[in-house]
Design an enzyme around this catalytic site. Structure first.
Site, PDB file in Angstrom:
ATOM      1  N   HIS A 141     -11.050  -5.671   8.753  1.00 39.82           N
ATOM      2  CA  HIS A 141     -11.743  -5.467   7.480  1.00 39.82           C
ATOM      3  C   HIS A 141     -13.046  -4.708   7.659  1.00 39.82           C
ATOM      4  O   HIS A 141     -13.958  -4.821   6.855  1.00 39.82           O
ATOM      5  CB  HIS A 141     -12.021  -6.810   6.787  1.00 39.82           C
ATOM      6  CG  HIS A 141     -10.787  -7.516   6.349  1.00 39.82           C
ATOM      7  ND1 HIS A 141      -9.951  -8.149   7.225  1.00 39.82           N
ATOM      8  CD2 HIS A 141     -10.229  -7.673   5.122  1.00 39.82           C
ATOM      9  CE1 HIS A 141      -8.932  -8.679   6.567  1.00 39.82           C
ATOM     10  NE2 HIS A 141      -9.073  -8.400   5.293  1.00 39.82           N
ATOM     11  N   GLU A 150       0.818  -1.217   0.000  1.00 35.26           N
ATOM     12  CA  GLU A 150       0.000   0.000   0.000  1.00 35.26           C
ATOM     13  C   GLU A 150       0.849   1.263   0.000  1.00 35.26           C
ATOM     14  O   GLU A 150       0.517   2.247  -0.666  1.00 35.26           O
ATOM     15  CB  GLU A 150      -0.939  -0.007   1.206  1.00 35.26           C
ATOM     16  CG  GLU A 150      -2.000  -1.104   1.151  1.00 35.26           C
ATOM     17  CD  GLU A 150      -1.486  -2.467   1.569  1.00 35.26           C
ATOM     18  OE1 GLU A 150      -0.365  -2.553   2.119  1.00 35.26           O
ATOM     19  OE2 GLU A 150      -2.200  -3.465   1.362  1.00 35.26           O
TER      20      GLU A 150
END
Lengths: 337, 346
Positions: free
Chosen positions: A129, A60
């Site tokens: 998540h 990322e």
């Protein structure tokens, strides 16, 4: 006009901008060949080629870092972080580089970068998540923060974000990808195909950053919400019979303070709601602004309904989620205060 | 079930001799090149000496990382760039900006936090930029610029402009995770980026041997099939030779390359560093035997390409530029209070 889900609307927005502007490139983990874990980029690689829509390694920080470099040199990267929970390695790049490029180059450079990421609970993903990290972005001077609540806005705000000269973070509530989820998890999910906001106009249009929208006009109490919580607020108003004015903020930064102040001055009461944890959440900022701007018009303390100050639970997702019952209770208490 | 030992060894993809470049011999400079290099390095040296003095006098606040000793690296690299090639680096960035022809006034005034600084006093020593000169910044976060530089290279390839991005970082930053994320993407996408590792032997006060498992940084790209070469970063001709090779490598579409520049900083990591982690003798040895400017000077005399007077004349020119920058940086007004709210996003 065929109705679209939020996923299809986002894909359409990307498609429109890739068609119009050769500088737009789209990448991220699983974004190219696979079409995105939530399918938001499906078909774009086939249509525009591997040069403009492609897979990135699972890194990322590297995704955002390279995008900043591209943006500084004239491209319009629109990258996807697979889940908002995965953005922490990239947070360094977002806060230290992207947000400040304009400032520290004294305007010589800007960073026209869009970072999309699915946010919030909805898939029992537990603590890694399901997070809603918007306050981590709103706290950083130099980042714009968008949270759409429906397909029409999702496309229009995305296009506005891509056209914006500065970095924009778009938090896409994953609960809303397929339908206007109102928090009643035990009922069948409504589809966007049965909702007027699934009627996404074709082609290019913009929903400007910094403009809130009153989703439900009312006189009794103002509810400030964004993303999934807009639909929860509408359900709570319906179920309690309280004439709430529900404001969909749409963008947290820049914030449409005028619409908020005008509404609260009219109703004299305000409830602020979000799915993220309460302490130091974006709601704290909203409450402060309401207090600063509307103090002498308030007839009750401003209330907050938010996720509990805990990690996002797996099994107890619905106990954590501030659903219509909790929001409804806050509406009633605020009316009785 | 077959044991692991019986498996055939993996084929080494790029192991063929001659595929990967080796360190080239230093190029032979002509008279003009020697004089240009001398002048460019001297400007950095004199500028940094003055910056150090201004810091000591209290005119510069905050951080200030001097490039003294490392001048040949950026100077030699700049000599092989073409218009449009970009540089991006970390916090030891003054030399890079001067090499990229950014104004000495602008750099010095940024150090003193004045209105006429390159970033109007908003950035300071570590944060200056120039779109016009293709300088994409000093960056204060160790290693963070490496992926940005990789993105610049992506944009070069995308725009088919034949330009190369130079991403500089130090031996310390070479241990940051995002450097390897960048290596992987650059190799995967065959991006025209030169990773210039300025190995000055110390990450702040930590010697390379105390922080790095692999101290040959030119090998750091092996897992990504990125070739690397070690270069005498104190010899501007050696740097130029490596730069010629690397820019050609990138421009011909072969992807990224690593240049490890073996260099040395004479001063501490920053102004507050007394540099007690190394001996005075070590520093003195580098200064007397490997100084990049003295090397050029000696060659100029040896080949009788310049007299003492001619070099003094260059020295005077350089000192005048620096003096003018210092004067500007001390007299230029501080930014107006209204600048607090300009160049912001909202």
């Amino acid at each position: 006009m065929p109705r679209k889900t939020m996923i299809e609307a986002i894909r359409d927005g990307l498609d429109v901008m890739m068609e119009r502007d050769k500088r737009v490139v789209v990448y991220g983990e699983d974004v190219g060949y696979f079409g995105g874990v939530f399918r938001c980029t499906a078909g774009l690689q086939a249509k525009y080629g591997k040069e403009r829509c492609f897979d990135a390694p699972i890194n990322e920080s590297g995704i955002v870092g390279t995008a900043i470099g591209m943006a500084a040199y004239g491209l319009r990267p629109c990258v996807e972080i697979q889940f908002a929970d995965y953005m922490y390695p990239a947070y360094d790049q977002l806060t230290q580089e992207a947000s400040r490029l304009r400032y520290r180059s004294a305007g010589d450079f800007t960073c026209p970068l869009v970072v999309r990421m699915p946010t919030g609970g909805g898939i029992f993903g537990g603590q890694t998540h399901s997070q809603s990290p918007e306050a981590l972005f709103t706290h950083v001077a130099g980042l714009k923060v968008v949270v759409p609540s429906n397909p029409v806005d999702a496309k229009g705000l995305l296009i506005a974000a891509i056209e914006d000269p500065d970095p924009v973070i778009i938090l896409e509530p994953k609960r809303l990808y397929n339908g206007p989820f109102d928090g009643h998890h035990d009922r069948p999910v409504t589809s966007w195909s049965k909702h007027e906001l699934g009627e996404v106009p074709d082609g290019h249009y913009v929903v400007p950053l910094g403009k809130a929208l009153i989703r439900r006009p009312g006189a009794a109490v103002t509810v400030l919400a964004y993303g999934t919580m807009v639909h929860v607020a509408l359900a709570a108003a319906e179920e309690t019979g309280i004439d709430a004015e529900v404001i969909d903020l749409r963008t947290l930064v820049p914030l449409d303070l005028d619409t908020i102040v005008e509404s609260v001055k009219k109703t004299g009461r305000c409830v602020v709601i979000h799915e993220a944890t309460m302490t130091s959440g974006y709601g704290a900022e909203l409450v402060t602004l309401v207090q600063e701007n509307c103090f002498y018009h308030l007839e009750a303390p401003v209330a907050r309904v938010a996720g509990w100050d805990t990690p996002y639970p797996h099994a107890q997702e619905w106990d954590y989620f501030p659903g219509p019952a909790r929001v409804g209770r806050a509406l009633i208490e605020t009316m009785e205060a | 079930m077959a044991s692991a030992a019986k498996r055939a060894p993996a084929k080494k993809a790029d192991a063929k001799p001659g595929t990967n470049p080796t360190t080239p011999k230093p190029v032979e400079f002509n008279k003009q090149q020697e004089l240009d290099a001398y002048r460019a390095m001297l400007l950095i040296r004199r500028f940094e000496e003055k910056a150090g003095q201004l810091y000591g006098m209290g005119f510069i606040g905050g951080f200030c990382h001097l490039y003294i000793g490392q001048e040949a690296v950026v100077t030699g690299l700049k000599m092989s760039l073409i218009e449009g090639d970009q540089m991006i680096t970390g916090y030891r960035d003054h030399g890079h900006m001067l090499a990229m022809d950014m104004s000495a006034r602008g750099v010095m005034a940024e150090l003193t936090g004045r209105k006429g600084g390159l970033s109007k006093g908003k950035g300071g020593s570590m944060h200056m930029f120039s779109k016009e000169k293709h300088f994409y910044g000093g960056h204060g976060i160790v290693g963070a610029q490496v992926s940005l530089g990789t993105g610049l290279a992506f944009a070069n390839k995308y725009r088919k402009n034949n330009n190369v991005a130079l991403a500089f970082f130090g031996d310390g930053a070479a241990n940051q995770g995002q450097v390897y994320e960048s290596f992987n993407m650059a190799a995967l996408w065959k991006l025209p980026v030169i990773y210039v590792i300025e190995n000055n032997r110390y990450a702040m006060g930590t010697a390379v041997s105390r922080s790095s498992a692999e101290t040959d940084f030119s090998h750091r790209g092996i897992s990504f099939k990125i070739p690397g070469i070690q270069v005498d970063g104190m010899d501007v001709r050696a740097v130029k030779a490596a730069a010629d090779l690397a820019t050609e490598w990138c421009r011909s579409g072969k992807g990224p390359i690593i240049l490890e520049m073996l260099t040395y900083r004479y001063r501490g990591h920053s102004m507050s560093d007394p540099a007690k982690y190394r001996t005075k003798e070590e520093v003195q040895k580098m200064r007397s035997e490997h100084d990049p400017i003295e090397q050029v000077k000696a060659r100029l005399f040896e080949k009788k390409w310049a007299s003492e007077e001619e070099l003094k004349e260059i020295d005077k020119e350089v000192r005048d530029i620096v003096a003018d920058a210092v004067d500007f940086a001390q007299t230029d007004p501080e930014p107006d209070a209204s600048e607090l709210w300009t160049d912001i996003t909202l």
